[in-house]
Design an enzyme around this catalytic site. Structure first.
Site, mmCIF file in Angstrom:
data_model
loop_
_atom_site.group_PDB
_atom_site.id
_atom_site.type_symbol
_atom_site.label_atom_id
_atom_site.label_comp_id
_atom_site.label_asym_id
_atom_site.label_seq_id
_atom_site.Cartn_x
_atom_site.Cartn_y
_atom_site.Cartn_z
ATOM 1 N N HIS A 81 1.527 4.159 -3.024
ATOM 2 C CA HIS A 81 1.478 5.628 -2.889
ATOM 3 C C HIS A 81 2.738 6.242 -3.518
ATOM 4 O O HIS A 81 2.667 7.208 -4.269
ATOM 5 C CB HIS A 81 1.459 6.045 -1.418
ATOM 6 C CG HIS A 81 0.106 6.033 -0.766
ATOM 7 N ND1 HIS A 81 -1.034 6.506 -1.377
ATOM 8 C CD2 HIS A 81 -0.271 5.637 0.486
ATOM 9 C CE1 HIS A 81 -2.059 6.393 -0.531
ATOM 10 N NE2 HIS A 81 -1.629 5.860 0.593
ATOM 11 N N TYR A 101 -9.965 2.433 1.462
ATOM 12 C CA TYR A 101 -10.167 2.415 2.903
ATOM 13 C C TYR A 101 -11.356 1.527 3.279
ATOM 14 O O TYR A 101 -12.237 1.272 2.466
ATOM 15 C CB TYR A 101 -10.420 3.833 3.406
ATOM 16 C CG TYR A 101 -9.163 4.532 3.881
ATOM 17 C CD1 TYR A 101 -7.909 4.087 3.502
ATOM 18 C CD2 TYR A 101 -9.231 5.629 4.726
ATOM 19 C CE1 TYR A 101 -6.766 4.716 3.958
ATOM 20 C CE2 TYR A 101 -8.091 6.269 5.174
ATOM 21 C CZ TYR A 101 -6.856 5.802 4.789
ATOM 22 O OH TYR A 101 -5.729 6.420 5.242
ATOM 23 N N HIS A 142 0.830 -1.206 0.000
ATOM 24 C CA HIS A 142 0.000 0.000 0.000
ATOM 25 C C HIS A 142 0.871 1.265 0.000
ATOM 26 O O HIS A 142 0.673 2.168 -0.823
ATOM 27 C CB HIS A 142 -0.912 -0.036 1.233
ATOM 28 C CG HIS A 142 -1.796 1.154 1.419
ATOM 29 N ND1 HIS A 142 -3.146 1.132 1.144
ATOM 30 C CD2 HIS A 142 -1.530 2.416 1.866
ATOM 31 C CE1 HIS A 142 -3.670 2.326 1.404
ATOM 32 N NE2 HIS A 142 -2.718 3.116 1.855
ATOM 33 N N GLU A 143 1.838 1.318 0.884
ATOM 34 C CA GLU A 143 2.678 2.525 0.960
ATOM 35 C C GLU A 143 3.552 2.670 -0.275
ATOM 36 O O GLU A 143 3.758 3.781 -0.773
ATOM 37 C CB GLU A 143 3.531 2.503 2.237
ATOM 38 C CG GLU A 143 2.755 2.440 3.552
ATOM 39 C CD GLU A 143 1.715 3.538 3.735
ATOM 40 O OE1 GLU A 143 1.800 4.579 3.055
ATOM 41 O OE2 GLU A 143 0.790 3.331 4.552
ATOM 42 N N HIS A 164 -5.641 7.261 -2.593
ATOM 43 C CA HIS A 164 -6.597 6.258 -2.111
ATOM 44 C C HIS A 164 -7.751 6.110 -3.086
ATOM 45 O O HIS A 164 -8.240 7.091 -3.641
ATOM 46 C CB HIS A 164 -7.130 6.668 -0.732
ATOM 47 C CG HIS A 164 -6.091 6.576 0.335
ATOM 48 N ND1 HIS A 164 -5.842 7.578 1.238
ATOM 49 C CD2 HIS A 164 -5.228 5.578 0.636
ATOM 50 C CE1 HIS A 164 -4.866 7.207 2.048
ATOM 51 N NE2 HIS A 164 -4.470 6.005 1.701
HETATM 52 ZN ZN LIG Z 1 -2.681 5.144 2.252
#
Ligand SMILES: [Zn+2]
Length: 281
Positions: free
Chosen positions: A175, A227, A171-172, A181
């Protein structure tokens, strides 16, 4: 409960002070009322885990785990600077360093997550030699990253207290490749309802839509960048994000990149060209 880490010899743990923009009153404070208990980690989603890991940090993060970016919207960037450049071999090299205070097994988990992205895209995470722009993976407070290439040394925080797991690392890193997101993408209102009444005013910025380039890929409830439904809720169990029209669709998975996540990386970085060079020419 958090495990005690006092016996570990760690490097200096500091906030990413360089991420502050003096005088920028738009810097938001993370909520301190996160509802998630760490013993529930086997059933909660990636976003809740990240938010749990980040709950002691204030001031530095946007949307729970994005450092204040120099480039505010990496998916639509002028002159492509926020993307990592292609090497002559047509792969996209992302140099990195990993701080010395990770244990070797933690370093292995981080590198394994990098390899999982490389295995399905043309992104190649390479140990830094002398490259100017690189990811500096550090054991700071919480899990967070800048969106896209910011230039120079670019911190990615993977706290050993809650962030060194395969899905969170993916996930990071995603980014850092340029993705926001999923629940903030420009067309999200067709696919989810934001329940503003369940969101504290101080956390509302986490749900603001972004002017994203969605790369002709479908809205993806299964994205590792989505999320969970109770992220930043005022009260335990209250939904802040509800899928529409089918409210029972699962969101916020924490296991691994979805097929659409992979497809999007390949589109943003024109990896198809790379694949054809390797396999068909
Ligand atoms: Zn995030």
């Amino acid at each position: 409960m958090r495990h005690a880490s006092s016996t570990r010899v760690r490097g200096k743990i500091s906030r990413a002070d360089t991420m502050y923009e003096p005088g920028d009153n738009s810097i938001k404070v993370l909520p301190t009322d996160q509802e998630i208990q760490s013993e529930m980690h086997n059933v909660i989603d990636i976003s809740s885990r990240i938010l749990e890991a980040n709950k002691e940090i204030s001031d530095v993060l946007l949307e729970g785990d994005m450092a204040l970016p120099k480039t505010r919207n990496a998916m639509k960037c002028l002159n492509d600077y926020c993307k990592w450049p292609k090497s002559p071999s047509r792969s996209v090299e992302v140099p990195y360093t990993i701080a010395n205070d990770f244990y070797s097994n933690e370093k292995a988990v981080i590198e394994s997550a990098m390899k999982s992205i490389s295995a399905k895209t043309c992104i190649r995470f390479v140990p830094r030699t002398n490259q100017v722009d690189y990811l500096s993976i550090e054991n700071l407070l919480g899990c967070w990253s800048t969106v896209g290439r910011s230039g120079g040394k670019q911190q990615v925080s993977l706290s050993v207290d809650g962030c060194v797991s395969h899905g969170i690392i993916e996930h990071e890193l995603i980014h850092s490749l340029g993705f926001h997101h999923e629940h903030t993408r420009s067309d999200r209102d067709q696919y989810i309802r934001i329940n503003w009444d369940n969101i504290p005013q101080a956390s509302a910025y986490n749900f603001q839509k972004k002017d994203t380039d969605n790369l002709n890929t479908p809205y993806d409830y299964n994205s590792i960048m989505h999320y969970g439904r109770t992220a930043f809720a005022k009260q335990y169990g209250k939904e802040t994000i509800t899928p529409i029209p089918n409210p029972s669709v699962q969101i916020g998975q924490r296991l691994e990149m979805s097929n659409v996540d992979i497809q999007r990386i390949n589109k943003l970085y024109d990896c198809g060209e790379h694949i054809s060079l390797i396999y068909y020419k």
